[in-house]
Design a protein around this motif. Structure first.
Motif, mmCIF file in Angstrom:
data_model
loop_
_atom_site.group_PDB
_atom_site.id
_atom_site.type_symbol
_atom_site.label_atom_id
_atom_site.label_comp_id
_atom_site.label_asym_id
_atom_site.label_seq_id
_atom_site.Cartn_x
_atom_site.Cartn_y
_atom_site.Cartn_z
ATOM 1 N N UNK A 14 0.811 -1.298 0.079
ATOM 2 C CA UNK A 14 0.013 0.002 -0.087
ATOM 3 C C UNK A 14 0.852 1.037 -0.014
ATOM 4 N N UNK A 15 2.061 1.154 0.146
ATOM 5 C CA UNK A 15 3.019 2.422 -0.174
ATOM 6 C C UNK A 15 2.728 3.179 -1.462
ATOM 7 N N UNK A 16 2.546 2.364 -2.557
ATOM 8 C CA UNK A 16 2.192 3.170 -3.792
ATOM 9 C C UNK A 16 0.835 2.860 -4.260
ATOM 10 N N UNK A 17 0.080 4.137 -4.572
ATOM 11 C CA UNK A 17 -1.233 4.137 -4.974
ATOM 12 C C UNK A 17 -1.284 4.822 -6.316
ATOM 13 N N UNK A 18 -1.914 4.156 -7.254
ATOM 14 C CA UNK A 18 -2.203 4.728 -8.547
ATOM 15 C C UNK A 18 -3.706 5.080 -8.837
ATOM 16 N N UNK A 19 -3.831 6.223 -9.503
ATOM 17 C CA UNK A 19 -5.323 6.345 -10.033
ATOM 18 C C UNK A 19 -5.314 6.418 -11.446
ATOM 19 N N UNK A 20 -6.256 5.486 -12.032
ATOM 20 C CA UNK A 20 -6.144 5.351 -13.379
ATOM 21 C C UNK A 20 -7.670 5.560 -14.118
ATOM 22 N N UNK A 21 -7.523 6.281 -15.313
ATOM 23 C CA UNK A 21 -8.653 6.562 -15.991
ATOM 24 C C UNK A 21 -8.808 5.642 -17.058
ATOM 25 N N UNK A 22 -9.802 4.582 -17.140
ATOM 26 C CA UNK A 22 -9.985 3.770 -18.045
ATOM 27 C C UNK A 22 -11.522 3.699 -18.590
ATOM 28 N N UNK A 53 -2.149 8.562 -12.802
ATOM 29 C CA UNK A 53 -1.724 9.662 -11.781
ATOM 30 C C UNK A 53 -1.165 8.714 -10.415
ATOM 31 N N UNK A 54 -0.047 9.074 -10.033
ATOM 32 C CA UNK A 54 0.699 8.492 -8.750
ATOM 33 C C UNK A 54 0.213 9.432 -7.551
ATOM 34 N N UNK A 55 -0.928 8.852 -6.838
ATOM 35 C CA UNK A 55 -1.480 9.610 -5.798
ATOM 36 C C UNK A 55 -0.666 9.297 -4.398
ATOM 37 N N UNK A 56 0.148 8.456 -4.290
ATOM 38 C CA UNK A 56 0.798 8.090 -3.010
ATOM 39 C C UNK A 56 1.932 7.187 -3.379
ATOM 40 N N UNK A 57 2.939 7.668 -2.703
ATOM 41 C CA UNK A 57 4.337 6.805 -2.733
ATOM 42 C C UNK A 57 5.100 7.103 -4.200
ATOM 43 N N UNK A 58 5.057 8.102 -4.587
ATOM 44 C CA UNK A 58 6.104 8.036 -5.975
ATOM 45 C C UNK A 58 7.490 8.214 -5.641
ATOM 46 N N UNK A 59 7.790 8.577 -4.461
ATOM 47 C CA UNK A 59 9.310 8.512 -3.950
ATOM 48 C C UNK A 59 9.481 7.129 -3.527
ATOM 49 N N UNK A 60 8.480 6.148 -3.491
ATOM 50 C CA UNK A 60 8.822 4.689 -2.932
ATOM 51 C C UNK A 60 8.860 3.870 -4.242
ATOM 52 N N UNK A 61 8.935 4.496 -5.402
ATOM 53 C CA UNK A 61 9.014 3.587 -6.488
ATOM 54 C C UNK A 61 10.329 3.679 -7.100
ATOM 55 N N UNK A 62 10.747 2.328 -7.389
ATOM 56 C CA UNK A 62 12.279 2.221 -7.998
ATOM 57 C C UNK A 62 12.040 2.022 -9.722
ATOM 58 N N UNK A 63 13.166 2.503 -10.298
ATOM 59 C CA UNK A 63 12.843 2.524 -11.565
ATOM 60 C C UNK A 63 13.875 1.277 -12.090
ATOM 61 N N UNK A 64 13.646 0.541 -13.013
ATOM 62 C CA UNK A 64 14.472 -0.446 -13.563
ATOM 63 C C UNK A 64 14.294 -0.467 -15.102
ATOM 64 N N UNK A 65 15.344 -0.380 -15.976
ATOM 65 C CA UNK A 65 15.498 -0.364 -17.290
ATOM 66 C C UNK A 65 16.732 -1.508 -17.723
ATOM 67 N N UNK A 66 16.497 -1.739 -18.954
ATOM 68 C CA UNK A 66 17.448 -2.830 -19.399
ATOM 69 C C UNK A 66 17.396 -2.686 -20.977
ATOM 70 N N UNK A 67 18.385 -3.477 -21.669
ATOM 71 C CA UNK A 67 18.400 -3.673 -23.110
ATOM 72 C C UNK A 67 18.439 -2.443 -23.555
#
Length: 128
Positions: A14-22, A53-67
């Motif tokens: 629950x540290x990261x919460x997103x709001x999505x328009x679908x 929209x990231x409504x909570x926890x943007x600072x708790x997201x880790x980014x991973x990229x490869x290739x």
């Protein structure tokens, strides 16, 4: 299971919460056979960048990229759950982890199509 035009999504802790328009529900639910998707096993669906929209926890997201370093995969630093990624094949969209959507059971979506991520056109220029 009801797919709503607006949904909340969260990681396990629950540290990261997103709001999505679908407005069109789950768009293009799929699995991918690339090395990353194969190991995480998530069903992904697409949303436009402006519809997440990231409504909570943007600072708790880790980014991973490869290739090709094009796609941007985001994970919760606390529980490790993949929440979403900016797509390589369409950088104007995010792919969201369907299992993170509140009230949605990804096992009720079967069968889900599988994209051939192993032979992605962007990889051909790198000789992969």
């Amino acid at each position: 299971m009801e797919i709503k035009p607006a949904h909340k999504a969260s990681c396990h802790c629950g540290a990261v919460v997103l709001e999505l328009k679908m407005p069109n529900g789950l768009e293009d639910p799929r699995r991918c056979s690339c090395s990353m998707c194969r190991k995480r096993g998530a069903i992904a669906a697409s949303v436009l960048l402006e519809n997440l929209t990231i409504v909570k926890g943007e600072e708790n997201l880790s980014l991973y990229q490869f290739n090709t370093m094009t796609a941007k995969h985001y994970f919760c630093k606390t529980c490790g759950i993949y929440t979403h990624h900016q797509r390589r094949s369409n950088p104007h969209q995010f792919a969201i982890n369907v299992a993170c959507l509140e009230g949605v059971n990804p096992y009720e979506l079967e069968p889900v199509k599988i994209y051939d991520g192993i032979h992605h056109p962007s990889d051909q220029e790198y000789g992969n």
